[in-house]
Design a protein around this motif. Structure first.
Motif, PDB file in Angstrom:
ATOM      1  N   THR A  63       0.107  -4.194  -5.877  1.00  0.00           N
ATOM      2  CA  THR A  63       0.308  -2.814  -5.437  1.00  0.00           C
ATOM      3  C   THR A  63      -1.016  -2.061  -5.400  1.00  0.00           C
ATOM      4  O   THR A  63      -1.784  -2.084  -6.362  1.00  0.00           O
ATOM      5  N   PHE A  64      -1.259  -1.389  -4.280  1.00  0.00           N
ATOM      6  CA  PHE A  64      -2.508  -0.662  -4.047  1.00  0.00           C
ATOM      7  C   PHE A  64      -2.165   0.806  -3.818  1.00  0.00           C
ATOM      8  O   PHE A  64      -1.519   1.159  -2.839  1.00  0.00           O
TER       9      PHE A  64
ATOM     10  N   TYR B 133       0.840  -1.206   0.000  1.00  0.00           N
ATOM     11  CA  TYR B 133       0.000   0.000   0.000  1.00  0.00           C
ATOM     12  C   TYR B 133       0.871   1.250   0.000  1.00  0.00           C
ATOM     13  O   TYR B 133       1.884   1.316   0.692  1.00  0.00           O
ATOM     14  N   TYR B 134       0.460   2.257  -0.751  1.00  0.00           N
ATOM     15  CA  TYR B 134       1.149   3.549  -0.707  1.00  0.00           C
ATOM     16  C   TYR B 134       0.188   4.651  -1.135  1.00  0.00           C
ATOM     17  O   TYR B 134      -0.858   4.401  -1.743  1.00  0.00           O
ATOM     18  N   ASN B 135       0.538   5.893  -0.777  1.00  0.00           N
ATOM     19  CA  ASN B 135      -0.255   7.041  -1.224  1.00  0.00           C
ATOM     20  C   ASN B 135       0.668   8.150  -1.710  1.00  0.00           C
ATOM     21  O   ASN B 135       1.892   8.037  -1.639  1.00  0.00           O
TER      22      ASN B 135
ATOM     23  N   MET C 204      -8.581  -3.488   0.630  1.00  0.00           N
ATOM     24  CA  MET C 204      -7.320  -4.226   0.576  1.00  0.00           C
ATOM     25  C   MET C 204      -7.477  -5.627   1.147  1.00  0.00           C
ATOM     26  O   MET C 204      -6.953  -6.604   0.596  1.00  0.00           O
TER      27      MET C 204
ATOM     28  N   ALA D 281     -10.518   1.965   2.732  1.00  0.00           N
ATOM     29  CA  ALA D 281      -9.302   1.532   2.033  1.00  0.00           C
ATOM     30  C   ALA D 281      -8.796   0.205   2.599  1.00  0.00           C
ATOM     31  O   ALA D 281      -8.434  -0.710   1.849  1.00  0.00           O
TER      32      ALA D 281
ATOM     33  N   ASP E 228      -3.532   4.299  -2.945  1.00  0.00           N
ATOM     34  CA  ASP E 228      -4.603   5.134  -2.393  1.00  0.00           C
ATOM     35  C   ASP E 228      -4.171   6.579  -2.635  1.00  0.00           C
ATOM     36  O   ASP E 228      -3.347   7.109  -1.904  1.00  0.00           O
TER      37      ASP E 228
END
Length: 245
Positions: free
Chosen positions: A36-37, A7-9, A161, A157, A39
């Motif tokens: 890979t997610f 996860y990353y933003n 996930m 979120a 947000d």
């Protein structure tokens, strides 16, 4: 134990050092088969120019298998002018489901699914072959007097996930995506109300504590609902309410 999803933003893209580290971490995750997610969660500095923002997030965006954006972020990136009624109860604006043609403006070849969230009110999903949405309910305020909705956004979120990491082979399945969106909405509503119960309710008459009310005590939900009006302090700033377990 190997992580199934990374996860990353976009906050990590603001500084050159963190941006480099993030892109390297994405590369490593993909090397070991991770999903890979992204947000998006645009911080304030990235709302000034859509063109500059798309340039800054380009590498991270195109490396994502799954992307989640808010309705306002989608409109910003696609150059859609929000309706004048977008902040009202106008349902046509608030719950609009944009066509795949609109979403394709920001699509990339490796993207499996794009979620467009509007709090717990509605979640939209798009894949190359399918698109749909799940209608939910209005975000529950943290207290009867405020509109703090951050709790549900984080939970949505996390719920998305969780569902997609459990069954990654169903990440583009329309039925499963519909179920995933419903699950995320339920989790968002529940977590929002749990936060309200933990933080308590402001004493009546003090909607937003200012500097002069910075010591205003919170009361429990039961206390708020059961204390007769006659027992309420005449002066709203009176802090003599006792805590009831």
């Amino acid at each position: 134990m190997q992580a199934k999803m990374f996860y990353y933003n976009s906050s990590a893209l603001l500084e050159p050092t963190t941006r480099t580290s993030l892109l390297k971490a994405i590369e490593v995750s993909k090397k070991f088969g991770g999903i890979t997610f992204f947000d998006l969660n645009l911080p304030m500095p990235l709302w000034s120019s859509s063109k500059e923002t798309k340039s800054l997030i380009k590498e991270a965006w195109e490396a994502a298998d799954i992307i989640e954006v808010m309705k306002q972020e989608l409109e910003f990136l696609c150059g859609i002018k929000p309706s004048a009624n977008s902040d009202t109860k106008d349902e046509k604006s608030e719950f609009a489901h944009y066509s795949p043609e609109v979403v394709m403006k920001i699509w990339h070849d490796n993207l499996k699914v794009l979620f467009v969230t509007n709090g717990t009110s509605k979640i939209h999903y798009y894949t190359e072959k399918h698109n749909g949405s799940v209608r939910g309910t209005e975000d529950a305020p943290i207290t009867p007097f405020t509109s703090e909705m951050s709790q549900s956004g984080d939970t949505i979120a996390a719920a998305l996930m969780n569902m997609l990491s459990i069954n990654p082979h169903l990440v583009t399945d329309k039925v499963y995506l519909h179920k995933t969106a419903k699950h995320a909405i339920k989790c968002g509503v529940i977590d929002q109300w749990l936060a309200a119960r933990e933080r308590g309710f402001l004493p009546r008459g003090i909607a937003e504590p200012s500097s002069e009310h910075d010591e205003a005590r919170f009361i429990t939900e039961r206390e708020y609902r059961t204390i007769p009006d006659a027992m309420q302090p005449a002066n709203p700033s009176d802090r003599e309410l006792t805590h009831v377990e």
